[in-house]
Motif scaffolding. Structure first.
Motif, PDB file in Angstrom:
ATOM      1  N   THR A  55      12.656  14.831  43.745  1.00 28.46           N
ATOM      2  CA  THR A  55      13.833  14.410  43.001  1.00 28.46           C
ATOM      3  C   THR A  55      13.990  12.902  43.148  1.00 28.46           C
ATOM      4  O   THR A  55      14.131  12.399  44.263  1.00 28.46           O
ATOM      5  N   GLU A  56      13.953  12.194  42.031  1.00 31.94           N
ATOM      6  CA  GLU A  56      14.052  10.738  42.039  1.00 31.94           C
ATOM      7  C   GLU A  56      15.464  10.281  42.378  1.00 31.94           C
ATOM      8  O   GLU A  56      16.448  10.931  42.004  1.00 31.94           O
ATOM      9  N   ILE A  57      15.553   9.156  43.056  1.00 36.50           N
ATOM     10  CA  ILE A  57      16.834   8.506  43.309  1.00 36.50           C
ATOM     11  C   ILE A  57      16.963   7.409  42.264  1.00 36.50           C
ATOM     12  O   ILE A  57      16.025   6.648  42.021  1.00 36.50           O
ATOM     13  N   ARG A  58      18.127   7.354  41.633  1.00 37.09           N
ATOM     14  CA  ARG A  58      18.325   6.358  40.599  1.00 37.09           C
ATOM     15  C   ARG A  58      19.624   5.601  40.806  1.00 37.09           C
ATOM     16  O   ARG A  58      20.460   5.993  41.611  1.00 37.09           O
ATOM     17  N   THR A  71      20.763  11.111  43.113  1.00 38.68           N
ATOM     18  CA  THR A  71      19.549  11.789  42.677  1.00 38.68           C
ATOM     19  C   THR A  71      19.687  12.159  41.206  1.00 38.68           C
ATOM     20  O   THR A  71      20.793  12.290  40.685  1.00 38.68           O
ATOM     21  N   ASP A  72      18.540  12.311  40.553  1.00 40.06           N
ATOM     22  CA  ASP A  72      18.546  12.755  39.157  1.00 40.06           C
ATOM     23  C   ASP A  72      19.206  14.116  39.050  1.00 40.06           C
ATOM     24  O   ASP A  72      19.095  14.939  39.955  1.00 40.06           O
ATOM     25  N   LYS A  73      19.829  14.350  37.940  1.00 43.95           N
ATOM     26  CA  LYS A  73      20.418  15.667  37.691  1.00 43.95           C
ATOM     27  C   LYS A  73      19.306  16.674  37.443  1.00 43.95           C
ATOM     28  O   LYS A  73      18.307  16.377  36.813  1.00 43.95           O
ATOM     29  N   ASP A  74      19.499  17.872  37.977  1.00 42.89           N
ATOM     30  CA  ASP A  74      18.597  18.977  37.691  1.00 42.89           C
ATOM     31  C   ASP A  74      19.388  20.267  37.803  1.00 42.89           C
ATOM     32  O   ASP A  74      20.613  20.235  37.768  1.00 42.89           O
ATOM     33  N   ASP A  75      18.721  21.384  37.953  1.00 47.68           N
ATOM     34  CA  ASP A  75      19.427  22.661  37.920  1.00 47.68           C
ATOM     35  C   ASP A  75      20.014  23.098  39.255  1.00 47.68           C
ATOM     36  O   ASP A  75      20.469  24.217  39.395  1.00 47.68           O
ATOM     37  N   THR A  76      20.045  22.212  40.235  1.00 43.36           N
ATOM     38  CA  THR A  76      20.643  22.550  41.528  1.00 43.36           C
ATOM     39  C   THR A  76      21.537  21.426  42.004  1.00 43.36           C
ATOM     40  O   THR A  76      21.314  20.265  41.688  1.00 43.36           O
ATOM     41  N   SER A  77      22.552  21.761  42.768  1.00 46.67           N
ATOM     42  CA  SER A  77      23.421  20.738  43.350  1.00 46.67           C
ATOM     43  C   SER A  77      23.061  20.481  44.811  1.00 46.67           C
ATOM     44  O   SER A  77      23.679  19.660  45.467  1.00 46.67           O
ATOM     45  N   ARG A  78      22.013  21.162  45.326  1.00 47.67           N
ATOM     46  CA  ARG A  78      21.624  21.024  46.735  1.00 47.67           C
ATOM     47  C   ARG A  78      21.108  19.641  47.067  1.00 47.67           C
ATOM     48  O   ARG A  78      21.148  19.226  48.205  1.00 47.67           O
ATOM     49  N   ASN A  79      20.547  18.954  46.106  1.00 50.99           N
ATOM     50  CA  ASN A  79      19.832  17.733  46.413  1.00 50.99           C
ATOM     51  C   ASN A  79      20.676  16.468  46.295  1.00 50.99           C
ATOM     52  O   ASN A  79      20.212  15.446  45.836  1.00 50.99           O
ATOM     53  N   ASN A  80      21.885  16.546  46.715  1.00 52.99           N
ATOM     54  CA  ASN A  80      22.734  15.365  46.732  1.00 52.99           C
ATOM     55  C   ASN A  80      22.409  14.510  47.946  1.00 52.99           C
ATOM     56  O   ASN A  80      22.189  15.025  49.038  1.00 52.99           O
ATOM     57  N   LEU A  81      22.406  13.213  47.747  1.00 45.94           N
ATOM     58  CA  LEU A  81      22.098  12.310  48.854  1.00 45.94           C
ATOM     59  C   LEU A  81      23.049  12.482  50.029  1.00 45.94           C
ATOM     60  O   LEU A  81      22.648  12.367  51.180  1.00 45.94           O
TER      61      LEU A  81
END
Length: 87
Positions: A55-58, A71-81
């Motif tokens: 997951t890219e950081i932008r 992080t880029d938006k995708d289908d999960t909310s787990r990958n928040n910085l």
């Protein structure tokens, strides 16, 4: 250009990201303003791995909050910085 994996973040009391980190990496910790300059200048990329998913950081430029990292938006909310361990 270096491709930098982020495993931890430094946050303030409100959960705002202050720095990106990866234990043992020579670039770590990288202050938010410096990481933003790296991304915008295409000097370095930053990303988070969630299992086998990268997951890219932008940089987001908000009219009220100014520039910040997420992080880029995708289908999960787990990958928040802010969900990464503290550094």
């Amino acid at each position: 250009m270096a491709d930098r994996q982020v495993r931890k973040t430094r946050k303030d009391k409100d959960g705002d990201i202050l720095a990106l980190c990866d234990d043992g990496a020579t670039w770590s910790p990288r202050a938010k303003k410096d990481a933003i300059a790296d991304i915008e200048g295409k000097t370095h990329t930053y990303y988070v791995m969630w299992g086998s998913t990268r997951t890219e950081i932008r940089v987001v430029n908000d009219a009220v909050k100014g520039k910040y990292l997420r992080t880029d938006k995708d289908d999960t909310s787990r990958n928040n910085l802010e969900d990464l361990p503290d550094c």
